[in-house]
Design an enzyme around this catalytic site. Sequence first.
Site, PDB file in Angstrom:
ATOM      1  N   HIS A   1       0.817  -1.226   0.000  1.00 26.57           N
ATOM      2  CA  HIS A   1       0.000   0.000   0.000  1.00 26.57           C
ATOM      3  C   HIS A   1       0.848   1.273   0.000  1.00 26.57           C
ATOM      4  O   HIS A   1       0.520   2.254   0.654  1.00 26.57           O
ATOM      5  CB  HIS A   1      -0.954   0.007   1.187  1.00 26.57           C
ATOM      6  CG  HIS A   1      -2.117  -0.930   1.030  1.00 26.57           C
ATOM      7  ND1 HIS A   1      -3.053  -0.797   0.028  1.00 26.57           N
ATOM      8  CD2 HIS A   1      -2.465  -2.037   1.729  1.00 26.57           C
ATOM      9  CE1 HIS A   1      -3.944  -1.772   0.125  1.00 26.57           C
ATOM     10  NE2 HIS A   1      -3.612  -2.537   1.147  1.00 26.57           N
TER      11      HIS A   1
ATOM     12  N   ASP B   1       0.286  -5.091   5.359  1.00 24.20           N
ATOM     13  CA  ASP B   1      -0.822  -5.943   4.899  1.00 24.20           C
ATOM     14  C   ASP B   1      -0.861  -5.987   3.377  1.00 24.20           C
ATOM     15  O   ASP B   1      -0.324  -5.116   2.697  1.00 24.20           O
ATOM     16  CB  ASP B   1      -2.154  -5.414   5.428  1.00 24.20           C
ATOM     17  CG  ASP B   1      -2.449  -3.994   4.945  1.00 24.20           C
ATOM     18  OD1 ASP B   1      -1.526  -3.154   5.008  1.00 24.20           O
ATOM     19  OD2 ASP B   1      -3.590  -3.723   4.529  1.00 24.20           O
ATOM     20  N   GLU B   2      -1.503  -7.017   2.867  1.00 23.47           N
ATOM     21  CA  GLU B   2      -1.792  -7.149   1.438  1.00 23.47           C
ATOM     22  C   GLU B   2      -0.581  -6.863   0.557  1.00 23.47           C
ATOM     23  O   GLU B   2      -0.645  -6.055  -0.376  1.00 23.47           O
ATOM     24  CB  GLU B   2      -2.971  -6.238   1.075  1.00 23.47           C
ATOM     25  CG  GLU B   2      -4.256  -6.634   1.790  1.00 23.47           C
ATOM     26  CD  GLU B   2      -5.457  -5.779   1.427  1.00 23.47           C
ATOM     27  OE1 GLU B   2      -5.260  -4.618   1.026  1.00 23.47           O
ATOM     28  OE2 GLU B   2      -6.594  -6.273   1.542  1.00 23.47           O
ATOM     29  N   VAL B   3       0.510  -7.527   0.863  1.00 23.97           N
ATOM     30  CA  VAL B   3       1.704  -7.438  -0.002  1.00 23.97           C
ATOM     31  C   VAL B   3       1.475  -8.448  -1.125  1.00 23.97           C
ATOM     32  O   VAL B   3       1.923  -9.592  -1.071  1.00 23.97           O
ATOM     33  CB  VAL B   3       2.983  -7.740   0.800  1.00 23.97           C
ATOM     34  CG1 VAL B   3       4.220  -7.510  -0.069  1.00 23.97           C
ATOM     35  CG2 VAL B   3       3.046  -6.870   2.051  1.00 23.97           C
TER      36      VAL B   3
ATOM     37  N   ASP C   1      -2.510 -10.257   8.261  1.00 21.37           N
ATOM     38  CA  ASP C   1      -3.002 -11.152   7.208  1.00 21.37           C
ATOM     39  C   ASP C   1      -1.913 -11.924   6.467  1.00 21.37           C
ATOM     40  O   ASP C   1      -2.138 -13.046   6.029  1.00 21.37           O
ATOM     41  CB  ASP C   1      -3.845 -10.370   6.195  1.00 21.37           C
ATOM     42  CG  ASP C   1      -3.121  -9.172   5.629  1.00 21.37           C
ATOM     43  OD1 ASP C   1      -2.754  -9.184   4.449  1.00 21.37           O
ATOM     44  OD2 ASP C   1      -2.917  -8.196   6.375  1.00 21.37           O
TER      45      ASP C   1
END
Length: 545
Positions: free
Chosen positions: A153, A209-211, A256
């Site tokens: 992000h 998160d969300e890599v 996550d």
Amino acid sequence: MQTFKLTPRRAKLLISVALISFLVVFAVQKSFVENNDFWWRFSSPRTGIRQGELIVVHSAEPSGPAHKTLKVVHFDLKGAPPKMSYLRQLLPLLSNAGCDAILLEYEDMFPYHGLLANISAKNAYKQHQVMDLLALIHDLGMEVIPLVQTFGHLEFVLKLEEFRHLRELDAFPQEVCPSNQDSLVLVYEMVRQVMALHRTSRYIHIGCDEVFHLGACSRCTHRHVDSREIFAEYVTTVAEHIKSTYPGITPLIWDDMMRQWSPQFLTSTRLASLVEPVVWVYTDDIGKLVPHYVWHWYMKTFKSVWVAGAYKGATLSTSVLPDVRRHYNNQRAWIDFISKTPERISGFVLTGWSRYDHFAILCELLPPSIPSLLLNLLLITSKKPSKSEPIYKLWKSLMRCSPSSEMSIDTFTTDPRSVGTCSFQGADAYILMGNYLNLKATVDKLHDSLTEKNGWMTYYNVKHNFTSPWRLVEDFTTLNGITLLKEVQLFKNETSYILSPYFDKHVVNEWIEQRIEPMEMKLLLLQKQMETLINIESWPRRPIN
């Protein structure tokens, strides 16, 4: 003077009085521990909420056990910074509702400088504004947790040509390459500038998160290392730097990326001694996304764990109003899920996303999301969350709803106009969003009726200029096409007027461009096509293709 004699009767009387006194003190203390809210005549703006002549007061010191789970409200500022004047009105309300800390996700709204000057938006907060905001939060008895994305992000940085070389994949400016040492130079400087203004913070959230494209570039693949190891190594390096550079600061990370790890790998890393995970789930089925065996290993591995639900921005990337019932059920599910290990939960975060990512359009704005925020905050701070009525009653009181109001959680979603009985800061914006949804539905109905349901202005009719002018005029008139266009244009002006006290002109114009202008353009196009079709005076013989 008569000498006092302790007769058996007097002894019994003294023992009885002492016992009764003890029971009264115990009962009062127990009542206070079970319900930290009590009625008192008080005038401090720090802890009081007026209700007639009485004020609801929250104790300044935590009662009961020494452990306290921080109740945290998340502000996602990216691309939609509320005006400081609005935050000055909102923050005391949150403090009084039980908020302990504000999680500030600045993204491009932080006033970066020097080599990082270009990663700030042109309408970012000024340094003095940030300092004023932090001082206000501190004066209200709350703490600040800055959030600085350090891995994924990072679109607001990597979209720029000068930082393009740090992307994991050149085509996707989402995450930095963890194998590029210059990535660390970037995030260390970002953290340094943010921490320079947050000297009293105990925590810093470093994202992670969300890599999505972890270990995908040639530099990473040539290392022949598992992607989990790449992630753990990079986050460990960042966390160690923070703990050594800023003593007493604890890094937080979203959890996550660790959920698919085996227990053996999780315990083999050094993350347990460096970070505290924030476990986020935004539905009412916590166990589906965080299975109990994952939770078990989190509890076994980390000294403390945080949890996060949502009060807005977690339903659809195009939502304009939060689903209050959905978010309320999300928090209730979390309360049930953590009920067996409450002493291990350091913080309960209510997230409120403004966009799904840097490139997405705005979803629910903050002002119309206040009812959802307050309700969920009251729920997670309640000593008795299973009892809904006291929570609802205080909720309506905080929103300054009329005593006769029949507003409920469900009417917030089904009938936004029910907020008309309330006068919280943001009520007009909530009603505006409801009016927008009704107006959009009317415009969509007109468009679908003319171009899909009725047979005189379809793609075929427009392409070949072949229709019945009378039928077309009748349809357009019956569906109020002309007046609807004027209504949309008036609504644009109304939107600017209502949103301006909350946001600067850039945010207001962006929302209008994303939501209202598409309706206006759709109607203008229909009008133009209709005018072309009804001015035709003769038509060809079939076949007309």
